[in-house]
Enzyme design. Structure first.
Site, mmCIF file in Angstrom:
data_model
loop_
_atom_site.group_PDB
_atom_site.id
_atom_site.type_symbol
_atom_site.label_atom_id
_atom_site.label_comp_id
_atom_site.label_asym_id
_atom_site.label_seq_id
_atom_site.Cartn_x
_atom_site.Cartn_y
_atom_site.Cartn_z
ATOM 1 N N HIS A 1 0.841 -1.208 0.000
ATOM 2 C CA HIS A 1 0.000 0.000 0.000
ATOM 3 C C HIS A 1 0.871 1.251 0.000
ATOM 4 O O HIS A 1 0.632 2.189 -0.760
ATOM 5 C CB HIS A 1 -0.894 0.055 1.251
ATOM 6 C CG HIS A 1 -1.919 -1.010 1.345
ATOM 7 N ND1 HIS A 1 -2.051 -1.800 2.454
ATOM 8 C CD2 HIS A 1 -2.884 -1.403 0.476
ATOM 9 C CE1 HIS A 1 -3.060 -2.644 2.281
ATOM 10 N NE2 HIS A 1 -3.577 -2.419 1.073
ATOM 11 N N SER B 1 -3.150 -7.642 2.748
ATOM 12 C CA SER B 1 -3.441 -7.515 4.177
ATOM 13 C C SER B 1 -3.866 -8.856 4.763
ATOM 14 O O SER B 1 -3.520 -9.184 5.900
ATOM 15 C CB SER B 1 -4.544 -6.478 4.400
ATOM 16 O OG SER B 1 -4.104 -5.198 4.017
ATOM 17 N N LYS C 1 -16.432 -7.240 4.189
ATOM 18 C CA LYS C 1 -15.179 -7.736 4.754
ATOM 19 C C LYS C 1 -15.247 -7.712 6.275
ATOM 20 O O LYS C 1 -15.735 -6.762 6.870
ATOM 21 C CB LYS C 1 -13.991 -6.867 4.309
ATOM 22 C CG LYS C 1 -13.576 -7.051 2.881
ATOM 23 C CD LYS C 1 -12.305 -6.252 2.603
ATOM 24 C CE LYS C 1 -11.820 -6.467 1.186
ATOM 25 N NZ LYS C 1 -10.580 -5.720 0.924
ATOM 26 N N ARG D 1 -1.663 -5.582 -8.145
ATOM 27 C CA ARG D 1 -0.584 -6.524 -7.850
ATOM 28 C C ARG D 1 -0.376 -7.503 -8.989
ATOM 29 O O ARG D 1 0.736 -7.870 -9.299
ATOM 30 C CB ARG D 1 -0.904 -7.317 -6.576
ATOM 31 C CG ARG D 1 -0.888 -6.477 -5.326
ATOM 32 C CD ARG D 1 -1.427 -7.260 -4.178
ATOM 33 N NE ARG D 1 -2.840 -7.540 -4.434
ATOM 34 C CZ ARG D 1 -3.699 -7.995 -3.559
ATOM 35 N NH1 ARG D 1 -3.307 -8.288 -2.350
ATOM 36 N NH2 ARG D 1 -4.955 -8.187 -3.871
#
Length: 164
Positions: A18, A129, A42, A91
């Site tokens: 990040h 994460s 989430k 990514r």
């Protein structure tokens, strides 16, 4: 007129991946608004307030970065802060399909706000994460994945709650 970009995410927790996007974005845009979004789908380890605090500490040395939170549509926040751009990190190719859908709906909601995709540095292409939380849950070292303040916060969280 300043070029303002919004860099959204759940940041649960913030990783070096990040920060790579935030730092590189700060070289391109005049002002970066890093915004912690509360994604209802989430389950998070850190509260929104904790994530904002960790991000503020992790970005304190980047003068044109501010950290905020928002509950609601990202595009509404971008309009509120008069951003012209949404900055998103990618990514891998697998990220692109999801991000393209989000960018398309944001464009439909507000065609004056562009989405910029920035590829994460290769050394962070595997990093998420979720992976960090999984490693930290088992008390393995994460110092090469997250800032020291985040590593400390993870140790504290997992010391408070026993392994599932």
């Amino acid at each position: 007129m300043a070029k303002i970009a919004v860099c959204p995410g759940s940041f649960d927790p913030v990783t070096f991946g990040h920060l790579d996007i935030i730092k590189r974005g700060a070289r391109v845009f005049d002002d970066i608004k890093v915004v912690v979004l509360n994604n209802q789908s989430k389950s998070t380890l850190f509260s929104v307030e904790e994530r904002v605090s960790l991000l503020k500490e992790a970005t304190k040395d980047i003068p044109n970065v501010t950290v905020d939170s928002h509950h609601g549509l990202l595009i509404e926040y971008a309009k509120k802060v008069e951003a012209s751009t949404i900055l998103r990190g990618l990514r891998a190719v697998s990220d692109f399909e999801y991000e393209m859908k989000i960018a398309s709906i944001n464009r439909k909601l507000e065609d004056e706000i562009e989405t910029f995709f920035m590829m994460t540095n290769n050394q962070y292409s595997f990093l998420s994460s979720s992976i960090v939380k999984e490693i930290a849950k088992y008390h393995a070292p994460v110092s090469d994945l997250v800032p020291e303040i985040v590593e400390s916060a993870l140790k504290q969280k997992y010391a408070e709650s026993p392994l599932s």
